[in-house]
Each structure stands twice: as structure tokens, then as C-alpha cells.
Design an enzyme around this catalytic site. Structure first.
Site, PDB file in Angstrom:
ATOM      1  N   THR A   1      30.705   4.847 -32.891  1.00 14.29           N
ATOM      2  CA  THR A   1      30.394   4.810 -31.462  1.00 14.29           C
ATOM      3  C   THR A   1      30.994   6.061 -30.837  1.00 14.29           C
ATOM      4  O   THR A   1      32.019   6.543 -31.298  1.00 14.29           O
ATOM      5  CB  THR A   1      31.053   3.538 -30.889  1.00 14.29           C
ATOM      6  OG1 THR A   1      30.305   2.421 -31.332  1.00 14.29           O
ATOM      7  CG2 THR A   1      31.143   3.559 -29.382  1.00 14.29           C
TER       8      THR A   1
ATOM      9  N   ARG B   1      22.620  -9.171 -29.920  1.00 18.89           N
ATOM     10  CA  ARG B   1      24.067  -8.995 -29.702  1.00 18.89           C
ATOM     11  C   ARG B   1      24.377  -7.709 -28.914  1.00 18.89           C
ATOM     12  O   ARG B   1      23.832  -6.646 -29.178  1.00 18.89           O
ATOM     13  CB  ARG B   1      24.755  -8.953 -31.066  1.00 18.89           C
ATOM     14  CG  ARG B   1      26.275  -8.782 -31.023  1.00 18.89           C
ATOM     15  CD  ARG B   1      26.696  -7.355 -31.197  1.00 18.89           C
ATOM     16  NE  ARG B   1      28.147  -7.208 -31.278  1.00 18.89           N
ATOM     17  CZ  ARG B   1      28.782  -6.049 -31.183  1.00 18.89           C
ATOM     18  NH1 ARG B   1      28.108  -4.939 -31.016  1.00 18.89           N
ATOM     19  NH2 ARG B   1      30.093  -5.988 -31.259  1.00 18.89           N
TER      20      ARG B   1
ATOM     21  N   GLY C   1      27.714  -5.411 -27.562  1.00 17.31           N
ATOM     22  CA  GLY C   1      29.160  -5.237 -27.729  1.00 17.31           C
ATOM     23  C   GLY C   1      29.851  -4.899 -26.428  1.00 17.31           C
ATOM     24  O   GLY C   1      29.325  -5.111 -25.325  1.00 17.31           O
ATOM     25  N   ASP C   2      31.049  -4.366 -26.556  1.00 25.16           N
ATOM     26  CA  ASP C   2      31.863  -4.033 -25.374  1.00 25.16           C
ATOM     27  C   ASP C   2      31.421  -2.744 -24.696  1.00 25.16           C
ATOM     28  O   ASP C   2      31.649  -2.562 -23.498  1.00 25.16           O
ATOM     29  CB  ASP C   2      33.333  -3.897 -25.781  1.00 25.16           C
ATOM     30  CG  ASP C   2      33.522  -2.786 -26.816  1.00 25.16           C
ATOM     31  OD1 ASP C   2      32.753  -2.758 -27.805  1.00 25.16           O
ATOM     32  OD2 ASP C   2      34.414  -1.936 -26.624  1.00 25.16           O
TER      33      ASP C   2
ATOM     34  N   THR D   1      36.480   1.995 -28.503  1.00 25.73           N
ATOM     35  CA  THR D   1      35.699   1.858 -29.736  1.00 25.73           C
ATOM     36  C   THR D   1      36.411   0.900 -30.680  1.00 25.73           C
ATOM     37  O   THR D   1      37.637   0.873 -30.731  1.00 25.73           O
ATOM     38  CB  THR D   1      35.483   3.207 -30.442  1.00 25.73           C
ATOM     39  OG1 THR D   1      34.860   2.953 -31.713  1.00 25.73           O
ATOM     40  CG2 THR D   1      36.778   3.968 -30.667  1.00 25.73           C
ATOM     41  N   GLY D   2      35.637   0.116 -31.397  1.00 24.24           N
ATOM     42  CA  GLY D   2      36.229  -0.851 -32.310  1.00 24.24           C
ATOM     43  C   GLY D   2      35.385  -2.113 -32.332  1.00 24.24           C
ATOM     44  O   GLY D   2      34.231  -2.096 -31.890  1.00 24.24           O
TER      45      GLY D   2
ATOM     46  N   GLY E   1      33.798  -4.958 -31.029  1.00 19.74           N
ATOM     47  CA  GLY E   1      33.511  -5.194 -29.625  1.00 19.74           C
ATOM     48  C   GLY E   1      33.928  -6.548 -29.075  1.00 19.74           C
ATOM     49  O   GLY E   1      34.365  -6.654 -27.927  1.00 19.74           O
TER      50      GLY E   1
HETATM   51  N1  ASP Z   1      32.568  -1.273 -29.975  1.00 18.94           N
HETATM   52  C1  ASP Z   1      31.282  -1.153 -30.590  1.00 18.94           C
HETATM   53  C2  ASP Z   1      30.591  -2.502 -30.587  1.00 18.94           C
HETATM   54  O1  ASP Z   1      31.237  -3.505 -30.837  1.00 18.94           O
HETATM   55  C3  ASP Z   1      31.323  -0.652 -31.999  1.00 18.94           C
HETATM   56  C4  ASP Z   1      32.114   0.606 -32.222  1.00 18.94           C
HETATM   57  O2  ASP Z   1      32.991   0.958 -31.448  1.00 18.94           O
HETATM   58  O3  ASP Z   1      31.818   1.287 -33.208  1.00 18.94           O
HETATM   59  O4  ASP Z   1      29.399  -2.528 -30.387  1.00 18.94           O
END
Ligand code: ASP
Length: 316
Positions: A182, A210, A212-213, A233-234, A236
């Protein structure tokens, strides 16, 4: 003089030096530096924080190495569905899109939502219709295809698993070709205005629409001149439950913490309690920058008008 600064990330997760070739590592470093340079030039010339974060993200979205725009991961149905958000700390205007397809630069569409839609958050087909109406650039499915993402997806498409683009899933093959991430950017401009933005393909094999955050204001993306601009990032889901980026802002606003203290508290204490693997980048209106993660690595780069400069991947 007002200091200005820019930080960007290209995703966080299980990014280990031993899994990386020097060629790939160099490709990441130079891609990050190219994206940073484009946004930084805008700030140097007196441009706005919003324009700087947007411009840096466009470069990363066009780059196959990152899980956003062109390099977006595959969903359970074998499609690319992208999410993005941008927020202006000066007036708290925000724009976000989720589950969009075939839009070359989701961050451009999110900015269009912020400026010209009377809304904050558009999703799916409606968001795509808005893109067409506004003349936003679209691309065919083939533009978004990459063999390694396809192979990543093939490993898990018959299971119920979904995976963070950059985390060990138990499926070792997924890690062999580690090109993920991301993308996000935060900036403080010469007028002391700040902005944050994030763009993603989400998680490999995601289903049921779905989200994410990343496109959720206050979760993966936030900006407020009074406190901070954040891009996360991470994984979500925990970031959403932690309302992670707004929590950093609250710790600054209501507890008087510094940017660095507040990010540290959210990433290393609050998110850890929720098993929230990942990290975030932030700036405040004084130009201070923080880049913090609780995963093995985070693709990241920053530059300030005070001459501070850093590009890195692993924990140092
Ligand atoms: N945070 C993002 C999600 O959950 C994924 C990512 O940060 O790579 O969609």
C-alpha cells in the site's frame, strides 16, 4: 521560517533483508526516492501539501512494485478493486473511494471526490460512474495485470485466507517474489498546511467487497493542521478498530503528546494489543516527521527543508 517536509511509504509487513535481492532492494529505494522527489519539488516551489501528497502517490500508483493503482493485488474473484483517500488538514476536507476498478490513479479520483462531489466517500460502481463523469483516466484490466501478483493470488485463491501483501502467510511461495505495498504520503507545506493520503489494492484474495483502513478517514488516513497528518499501512482490520490515525491526532490534541510520542503509543502499544501489524507515517504543522512500524519492515522515505533525509526498508 516555516519548515516544510514530506514523507512517503510503500507498505509495511514481513520485509526481511534475507528475502531481498540487491537488485530488488535498489528498485524499491529508487522508486521511493523518485516519488519523494516529485512531491518535494512541489513543496519547494511553494505548492500545497495536498498537491504534493497526490503527486507522490500518483508516481507510486503507476509503479508495479507497489500494491496500489497498477500493481494492485487480486481479489477472490481475480479482479483488482482499489481504495484511496486524501485529506486536507487546513479545512478538514476529505475525499475517499473504495472498491473502484480500472481507474488508473485512485488518488486522483479521491481528490476529485474531495473537491467536486459534495461528498466524502464514494464506492463501487457509483464511484466509477463519477470517475467517468469527471473525465478521470481509466485503463483496461490488462494494464493492472502482473504475473507475480497473479501467482501470489493463485497460491491462496482456493482457500478462505486473505493476506497482507507483505506478510508471511505460511505459504512460503507468497514471499518469494516480495513486491508489495500500500502507498501513502504526508506533507507539511511552506504555509504550515498539512495533508495525508493513502492508496491501496487492499489484501490479496479479499472478498465480499472487503474494504480496509486505507480509505477510511480517521482509520488509515487523517489530517488536521492542529495536530497531524497520518497515512497507515498494515493489516487493515485492527487499524479500523483502533481508529488508528485519528487516535494519533487525539493523543496530540487532548493529551498534549508530540507527534513522535503519539505515533509510538498507537503503533507500539494500542495496535499491538489488537494484533495490528503495520506502521504509519506522520507530519505535524511544524514540519516534524515520524515513520514508525511494529512489523519487520516498512518501505519509507522522507525529506525536510532542514536538510533531514532518509530512505529505508528494514528496522535500523
Ligand atoms: N492497510 C491495507 C488494507 O488493509 C493493506 C496494506 O497496508 O498493505 O487494505
Amino acid at each position: 521560517m516555516q519548515e516544510f517536509s514530506l514523507a512517503i511509504h510503500g507498505g509495511a509487513g514481513t520485509i526481511l533483508k534475507e528475502d531481498m535481492t540487491s537488485v530488488l532492494e535498489q528498485a524499491y529505494i529508487s522508486s521511493l526516492e523518485d516519488a519523494l522527489a516529485v512531491g518535494y519539488k512541489i513543496l519547494e516551489e511553494g505548492g500545497s501539501a495536498v498537491n504534493a501528497v497526490k503527486a507522490s502517490i500518483v508516481i507510486l500508483e503507476d509503479n508495479l512494485l507497489f500494491n496500489a493503482g497498477r500493481g494492485a493485488v487480486f481479489t477472490k474473484k481475480g479482479l483488482q478493486e482499489m481504495d484511496a483517500a486524501i485529506m486536507n488538514g487546513k479545512d478538514l476536507l476529505a475525499g475517499a473511494v473504495a472498491g473502484i476498478r480500472n481507474v488508473r490513479n485512485p488518488i486522483v479520483l479521491a481528490t476529485e471526490v474531495m473537491l467536486n462531489s459534495n461528498h466524502v466517500f464514494l464506492s463501487g460502481k457509483g464511484a466509477n460512474d463519477f470517475a467517468i463523469k469527471q473525465g478521470i483516466k481509466l485503463e483496461p484490466d490488462e494494464y493492472f495485470f502482473s504475473q507475480f501478483r497473479y501467482d501470489q493470488w493463485k497460491q491462496i485463491r482456493d482457500s478462505d485466507n486473505y493476506s497482507l501483501d507483505h506478510t508471511h502467510t505460511g505459504v512460503e511461495e507468497l514471499m518469494k517474489d516480495k513486491k508489495f505495498g500500500t502507498v501513502g504520503a504526508v506533507a507539511c507545506d511552506k504555509n504550515g498546511n498539512i495533508a495525508g493520503a493513502t492508496s491501496t489494492g487492499g489484501m490479496t484474495n479479499k472478498k465480499y467487497g472487503r474494504i480496509g483502513d486505507s480509505p477510511l478517514i480517521g482509520a488509515g488516513t487523517y489530517a488536521n493542521n492542529k495536530t497531524c497528518a497520518i497515512s497507515c499501512t498494515g493489516h487493515g482490520e485492527p487499524f479500523i478498530r483502533a481508529v488508528a490515525s485519528y487516535d494519533v491526532s487525539c493523543l496530540i490534541e487532548y493529551k498534549g503528546m508530540s507527534l513522535a510520542e503519539a505515533i509510538h503509543e498507537v503503533v507500539h502499544v494500542k495496535l499491538v494489543k489488537l494484533n495490528g501489524e503495520g506502521g504509519m507515517i506522520g507530519v505535524d504543522a511544524h514540519g516534524n516527521v515520524a515513520m514508525v512500524f511494529n512489523s519487520a519492515g516498512m518501505y519509507r522515505a522522507m525529506k525536510t527543508s532542514e536538510g533531514e533525509k532518509f530512505t529505508g526498508i528494514y528496522k535500523d
